[in-house]
Design a protein around this motif. Structure first.
Motif, PDB file in Angstrom:
ATOM      1  N   GLU A  85       0.824  -1.209   0.000  1.00  0.00           N
ATOM      2  CA  GLU A  85       0.000   0.000   0.000  1.00  0.00           C
ATOM      3  C   GLU A  85       0.860   1.261   0.000  1.00  0.00           C
ATOM      4  OE1 GLU A  85      -2.713  -0.118   3.231  1.00  0.00           O
ATOM      5  OE2 GLU A  85      -3.873  -1.797   2.435  1.00  0.00           O
ATOM      6  N   GLU A 390     -13.518  -0.526  -3.049  1.00  0.00           N
ATOM      7  CA  GLU A 390     -13.673  -1.573  -4.057  1.00  0.00           C
ATOM      8  C   GLU A 390     -12.318  -2.177  -4.430  1.00  0.00           C
ATOM      9  OE1 GLU A 390     -17.706  -0.950  -6.613  1.00  0.00           O
ATOM     10  OE2 GLU A 390     -15.982   0.225  -7.262  1.00  0.00           O
ATOM     11  N   THR A 391     -12.358  -3.460  -4.738  1.00  0.00           N
ATOM     12  CA  THR A 391     -11.154  -4.185  -5.124  1.00  0.00           C
ATOM     13  C   THR A 391     -11.286  -4.666  -6.561  1.00  0.00           C
ATOM     14  OG1 THR A 391     -12.041  -6.309  -4.372  1.00  0.00           O
ATOM     15  CG2 THR A 391     -10.839  -4.982  -2.752  1.00  0.00           C
ATOM     16  N   ILE A 392     -10.170  -5.125  -7.111  1.00  0.00           N
ATOM     17  CA  ILE A 392     -10.186  -5.628  -8.485  1.00  0.00           C
ATOM     18  C   ILE A 392     -11.090  -6.849  -8.591  1.00  0.00           C
ATOM     19  CG2 ILE A 392      -8.746  -6.742 -10.237  1.00  0.00           C
ATOM     20  CD1 ILE A 392      -6.489  -4.848  -9.378  1.00  0.00           C
ATOM     21  N   ARG A 393     -10.965  -7.782  -7.645  1.00  0.00           N
ATOM     22  CA  ARG A 393     -11.820  -8.966  -7.698  1.00  0.00           C
ATOM     23  C   ARG A 393     -13.290  -8.592  -7.501  1.00  0.00           C
ATOM     24  NH1 ARG A 393     -14.641 -11.902  -4.479  1.00  0.00           N
ATOM     25  NH2 ARG A 393     -15.225 -14.003  -5.147  1.00  0.00           N
ATOM     26  N   THR A 403     -11.001 -11.782 -13.840  1.00  0.00           N
ATOM     27  CA  THR A 403     -10.026 -10.856 -13.261  1.00  0.00           C
ATOM     28  C   THR A 403      -8.833 -10.651 -14.180  1.00  0.00           C
ATOM     29  OG1 THR A 403     -10.677 -11.482 -11.016  1.00  0.00           O
ATOM     30  CG2 THR A 403      -8.535 -10.448 -11.271  1.00  0.00           C
ATOM     31  N   ARG A 415      -2.636  -8.023  -9.067  1.00  0.00           N
ATOM     32  CA  ARG A 415      -4.058  -8.194  -8.782  1.00  0.00           C
ATOM     33  C   ARG A 415      -4.421  -7.727  -7.376  1.00  0.00           C
ATOM     34  NH1 ARG A 415      -6.589 -12.984  -9.769  1.00  0.00           N
ATOM     35  NH2 ARG A 415      -5.271 -13.320 -11.582  1.00  0.00           N
ATOM     36  N   ASN A 416      -3.425  -7.505  -6.514  1.00  0.00           N
ATOM     37  CA  ASN A 416      -3.681  -7.006  -5.163  1.00  0.00           C
ATOM     38  C   ASN A 416      -3.554  -5.488  -5.068  1.00  0.00           C
ATOM     39  OD1 ASN A 416      -4.053  -9.608  -3.982  1.00  0.00           O
ATOM     40  ND2 ASN A 416      -1.842  -9.909  -4.050  1.00  0.00           N
ATOM     41  N   ARG A 418      -4.155  -1.736  -4.685  1.00  0.00           N
ATOM     42  CA  ARG A 418      -5.202  -0.955  -4.024  1.00  0.00           C
ATOM     43  C   ARG A 418      -5.643   0.149  -4.976  1.00  0.00           C
ATOM     44  NH1 ARG A 418      -4.500   2.004   1.869  1.00  0.00           N
ATOM     45  NH2 ARG A 418      -6.662   2.618   2.156  1.00  0.00           N
ATOM     46  N   GLU A 532       0.169   4.299  -9.111  1.00  0.00           N
ATOM     47  CA  GLU A 532      -0.227   2.972  -9.560  1.00  0.00           C
ATOM     48  C   GLU A 532       0.426   2.654 -10.894  1.00  0.00           C
ATOM     49  OE1 GLU A 532      -4.706   3.191  -7.626  1.00  0.00           O
ATOM     50  OE2 GLU A 532      -4.438   2.958  -9.746  1.00  0.00           O
TER      51      GLU A 532
END
Length: 675
Positions: A85, A390-393, A403, A415-416, A418, A532
């Protein structure tokens, strides 16, 4: 008798030799180089010998070494989450182990405390609370965030993560003369036998743990969960609600000395959960997060599109089947496991987990509808604006898109990751490399999922929406998808977007991706959000079609030119540190001569005074009283104590003296601002 003795001696010799060989194999070999923070770190033979000695010392006592690895298994997941993070290299988790052996109440001879061994004044400066009620130095989450803040601040100055590692030991001021100037922005560096032992010992920890954890079978019977938003509750109440051992809960949360956790900020409680309780506690935590007061309203975007299936099981307690985004689905009941829903749907548990991209340990959320078929490669709508939390998954579940395709469409490798609230996610085709990442800042009133992201309002041309795609949220609620076996995926027509080249957008290294923040007036703000993008593009190779410029191997990169005129014109990529090294100056002198602080950002083309003779002395009117009091540092004093004695902040003293960190030396003369 002689033959027997000879045979016995030979057997003993071979046995000892074999035992020595086995023991030698237990220690990992020190490689010629390792990767760390995007750098290739090379070791010469002298450095390799020192690292090997430290590895043997670390692993000499098998019991202590296995205890260390057990603590690493316990705490590393939390450390890694925070470092991801905070965008700090994950390898810094080994530094916490080096500093404290991951013991929360570890205290050094210099009164440094906790996981990251902070002194009180340093901890307070980094935003931690330290008093008779709370000591966040002993909180794994809070202290790791503070350490990450320090490391990022150091990296901003030195532009090299190994330098940041070194500064954690000696301070930023302490290493300014020790770190080679060519380390800034370097892609590879060489460590030798003359490198500080602290740095070499860190790499001994890294090499030993990477090898050891691969084959280590932990003795832990618990895992640690994070419990945020704990303010106003006591550890006893938390233990009772989650059915945990209150004594164990206190043992892993020694940072709190009061009965009730304060509410002045967010504190994260570490939950020691026994392996038989993992799923139960996870379900309780998920249920708490999905409470009516915290659950986001899905109707505002109209997805997922749900329709109860016409054929249902007849049992009163049987699960309910749905059609979700045109695919078959099933609703989870309280207490349901993946096996239960898979059995009711007559699919294998492995297939159920694969359809929903879950692991066998992930709990099911009561009331959630899960897929019973493979999700699609595209969504029914082209875009989605990320809402808080909200998350990607989570987005992939809302729209029924795989995904891996969601990651590909948005050029995300982790994929993790943030997600930034307000980020526009592409749902049915890949975002062009020439299009910026768009962040819409409109509070919580984000546009509906089908809204086309607009970099600049005045440069947007609108087109008629595709008939198959609902235009707004109210229409999408009435929209009924076709059956799964006959569904036709509409191809959304994206309005042509023209991005003004003058819009403030920052290019991140590697791909040319930019970030445009759309404000409430739908115009790009002056701020950018490219963190990001930078992280996602580090491991992404640039194809020839995406390459903006081609570097000719025969043309060397331009080196900064040293001026003899007493002034320097700032070039692209230069920092206060690199300029001071170029002219052999102290950073404090460079800042003082130009009346600047480290918080002042350099601009390309800016002229700086690099000679004391060119510096303009500041004249003080005789009629005005002196603005500063001079203080000479005595033994045992810190900047924190000095600031308290004079009733000023540490930042004021740093600014007045052009200090880049909080380190002070015996006999140093400081200017103290008068209130």
């Amino acid at each position: 008798m002689g033959k027997f003795f000879l045979a016995f001696s030979l057997s003993s010799f071979f046995l000892l030799t074999s035992t020595s060989a086995i023991r030698a194999q237990e220690f990992p070999e020190v490689p010629a180089n390792v990767m760390f923070g995007g750098l290739i770190v090379k070791f010469d033979n002298g450095a390799k010998n020192i690292i090997e000695t430290d590895i043997r010392s670390l692993m000499a006592n098998k019991r202590f070494w296995e205890d260390k690895m057990d603590r690493a298994v316990l705490y590393f997941p939390i450390l890694e989450g925070v470092l991801i993070e905070e965008e700090v290299p994950l390898d810094f988790k080994y530094l916490a182990l080096q500093e404290s052996s991951l013991t929360p109440d570890a205290v050094s001879s210099s009164n440094a405390v906790g996981f990251w061994q902070f002194k009180e004044e340093t901890a307070v400066e980094l935003g931690l609370r330290v008093d008779n009620q709370i000591d966040e130095r002993k909180n794994i989450t809070s202290s790791t965030r503070a350490a990450a803040r320090y490391l990022k601040r150091s990296n901003q100055q030195f532009n090299n993560w190994v330098s940041s590692l070194y500064s954690y030991y000696l301070g930023m001021g302490g290493i300014s003369k020790l770190v080679p100037a060519n380390w800034a922005y370097a892609r590879e560096i060489l460590l030798t036998s003359r490198t500080d032992r602290y740095v070499l010992r860190f790499f001994a920890h890294k090499i030993a743990l990477e090898a050891g954890l691969e084959r280590h079978r932990t003795a832990n019977r618990i895992v640690l969960f994070e419990y945020p938003n704990s303010g106003g509750r006591s550890l006893d109440v938390i233990a009772r609600d989650l059915e945990l051992d209150p004594l164990e809960l206190r043992r892993f949360n020694r940072w709190i000395e009061t009965d009730v956790i304060p509410m002045d900020r967010e504190y994260v409680v570490a939950l020691p959960v026994g392996t038989p309780q993992i799923n139960t506690v996870r379900e309780k935590l998920m249920s708490a997060r999905q409470s009516p007061g915290q659950e986001y309203n899905r109707d505002d975007i109209g997805f997922p599109v749900l329709r109860k299936a016409s054929v249902q099981l007849k049992g009163r307690n049987d699960p309910v089947f749905y059609e979700i985004n045109g695919l078959p689905g099933i609703q989870a009941r309280p207490g349901d496991k993946s096996y239960d829903l898979a059995k009711a749907a007559k699919v294998s548990t492995g297939s159920f987990l694969k359809f929903n991209e879950l692991s066998s340990r992930d709990p099911l959320v009561p009331g959630e509808v899960y897929y019973l078929a493979k999700k699609k490669k595209k969504a029914m709508v082209p875009f989605h604006t990320v809402r808080e939390g909200e998350t990607i998954r989570g987005i992939s579940q809302i729209y029924g898109i795989r995904t891996k395709d969601l990651l590909k469409f948005n050029r995300i490798s982790n994929r993790n990751l943030r997600l930034q609230t307000g980020r526009v996610m592409w749902l049915n085709k890949k975002r062009p490399s020439s299009s910026p990442i768009e962040i819409i800042e409109k509070g919580s009133n984000f546009p509906p999922a089908t809204s086309t992201p607009v970099p600049m309002a005045e440069n947007t041309s609108t087109e008629k929406a595709t008939p198959e795609i609902p235009k707004n949220a109210s229409e999408r609620k009435k929209y009924s998808p076709k059956l799964a076996d006959k569904i036709e995926e509409p191809v959304a027509t994206t309005p042509e977007k023209k991005v003004d080249t003058k819009a403030p957008a920052q290019v991140s290294g590697g791909t040319g991706d930019r970030v445009v923040i759309i404000t409430q007036e739908d115009r790009p703000d002056n701020s950018t959000f490219d963190s990001e993008t930078k992280r996602n593009n580090r491991n992404r190779s640039t194809t020839p079609a995406e390459t903006r410029t081609t570097a000719t191997p025969s043309t060397p990169a331009p080196t900064p030119q040293r001026s003899n005129s007493g002034s320097h014109t700032v070039e692209s990529g230069q920092t206060y540190y690199s300029i001071s090294k170029l002219y052999g100056l102290e950073i404090n002198d460079l800042l003082a001569w130009n009346n600047l602080t480290l918080n002042d950002k350099l601009a390309v083309g800016q002229r700086l005074v690099v000679s004391k003779s060119q510096a303009k002395p500041t004249s003080v009117s005789p009629a005005q009283p002196a603005q500063f009091t001079e203080h000479t540092v005595v033994s045992g004093e810190t900047l924190f104590r000095i600031s308290k004695n004079y009733g000023v902040s540490m930042e004021q003293i740093q600014q007045a003296n052009g200090m880049s960190d909080t380190n002070v030396k015996l006999g140093q003369k400081l200017k103290i601002p008068r209130n």
